[in-house]
Design an enzyme around this catalytic site. Structure first.
Site, short mmCIF file in Angstrom:
data_model
loop_
_atom_site.label_atom_id
_atom_site.label_comp_id
_atom_site.label_asym_id
_atom_site.label_seq_id
_atom_site.Cartn_x
_atom_site.Cartn_y
_atom_site.Cartn_z
N GLU A 12 26.72 -35.50 35.34
CA GLU A 12 25.27 -35.53 35.58
C GLU A 12 24.91 -35.95 37.00
OE1 GLU A 12 23.62 -36.20 31.04
OE2 GLU A 12 24.38 -37.94 32.10
N ASP A 196 22.16 -28.35 24.32
CA ASP A 196 22.51 -27.98 22.94
C ASP A 196 21.29 -28.26 22.07
OD1 ASP A 196 23.77 -30.93 23.51
OD2 ASP A 196 22.83 -30.83 21.54
#
Ligand code: 4EH
Length: 230
Positions: A12, A196
């Site tokens: 990230e 997701d």
């Protein structure tokens, strides 16, 4: 201005470190903090490791030891709202902890006495983000993000979180970072790109889209940094 940028996982913050040029690494409290100057600001960048506890440690250190005047979280999330597709960006309006349960004492799910069920992110950073989204020509969703120490990969748990908190997305760090920033009185902003949809196929989608979604979020965060006044 001193601006903290944090993620939970290395993936990230890697796209952010790759964009800022040279930086200095400082070890403290079991973690590595990267400092650099960028767009006229001093940045403190770190990934915390996964979950509420590690993210609270990192956010605390950024506020207390590094003197962050604003904290921006960049990362990925599981989508709940049907409007959110993989790769879409959502900024948190408010955040809550979906795994807090002292219901046996008559409290609602997510509530801790002397705390608040929902924590609101900084309105000025949110309106800056909305302007950036318009200028970049990308859609930015705003909604409730629910945090807990669980990778959610079941439609049952996902719909319970949706119904209980009216949440639009879920992850594992936002509300703990929000709680730290609220208590240190540091304005904060949580941005997540969907990796997701937190149901049966979540782990496969997560593995496939972690990098690309993390990059979408990181690019947007750096655009925001360029627009924050000094
Ligand atoms: O930092 C954790 C990562 C998953 S755990 C929370 N992040 C990603 C957001 C997120 C998420 N959280 C809960 C994306 N999808 C989520 C979901 N539920 N469905 C992890 C992932 N890979 C290796 C180790 N741990």
């Amino acid at each position: 201005m001193k601006i903290a940028i944090m993620g939970a996982m290395r993936e990230e913050i890697d796209p952010i470190l790759e964009s800022v040029g040279t930086y200095t690494a400082i070890e403290h409290a079991g973690n590595i903090f990267y400092t650099c100057s960028y767009a006229g600001h001093e940045l403190i960048i770190a990934y915390s490791k996964i979950g509420k506890v590690f993210s609270a440690i990192t956010a605390s250190v950024m506020c207390e030891r590094f003197g962050a005047q604003a904290l921006l979280f960049s990362g990925v999330a599981g989508g709940i709202s049907k409007e959110l597709n993989i790769g879409d960006l959502i900024m948190a309006s408010t955040l809550c902890q979906h795994d807090v349960d002292i219901v046996a004492f008559g409290h609602p799910y997510g509530f801790i006495p002397e705390g608040t069920l929902m924590i609101e992110s900084d309105p000025a950073l949110r309106s800056l983000a909305s302007e950036v989204a318009v200028d970049m020509g990308i859609e930015l969703y705003e909604g409730i993000i629910a945090t807990g120490d669980q990778f959610v990969a079941s439609s049952e748990r996902k719909s319970w979180i949706q119904q209980t908190f009216n949440a639009d997305a879920l992850e594992m760090e936002g509300a703990s970072v929000a709680c730290v920033c609220q208590n240190f009185d540091v304005p904060f902003f949580v941005l997540r790109a969907i990796s997701d949809t937190a149901d049966g196929g979540a782990s496969e989608d997560f593995d496939a889209f972690l990098k690309s979604s993390a990059a979408v979020s990181a690019t947007f965060i750096l655009e925001m940094v360029k627009r924050i006044g000094h």
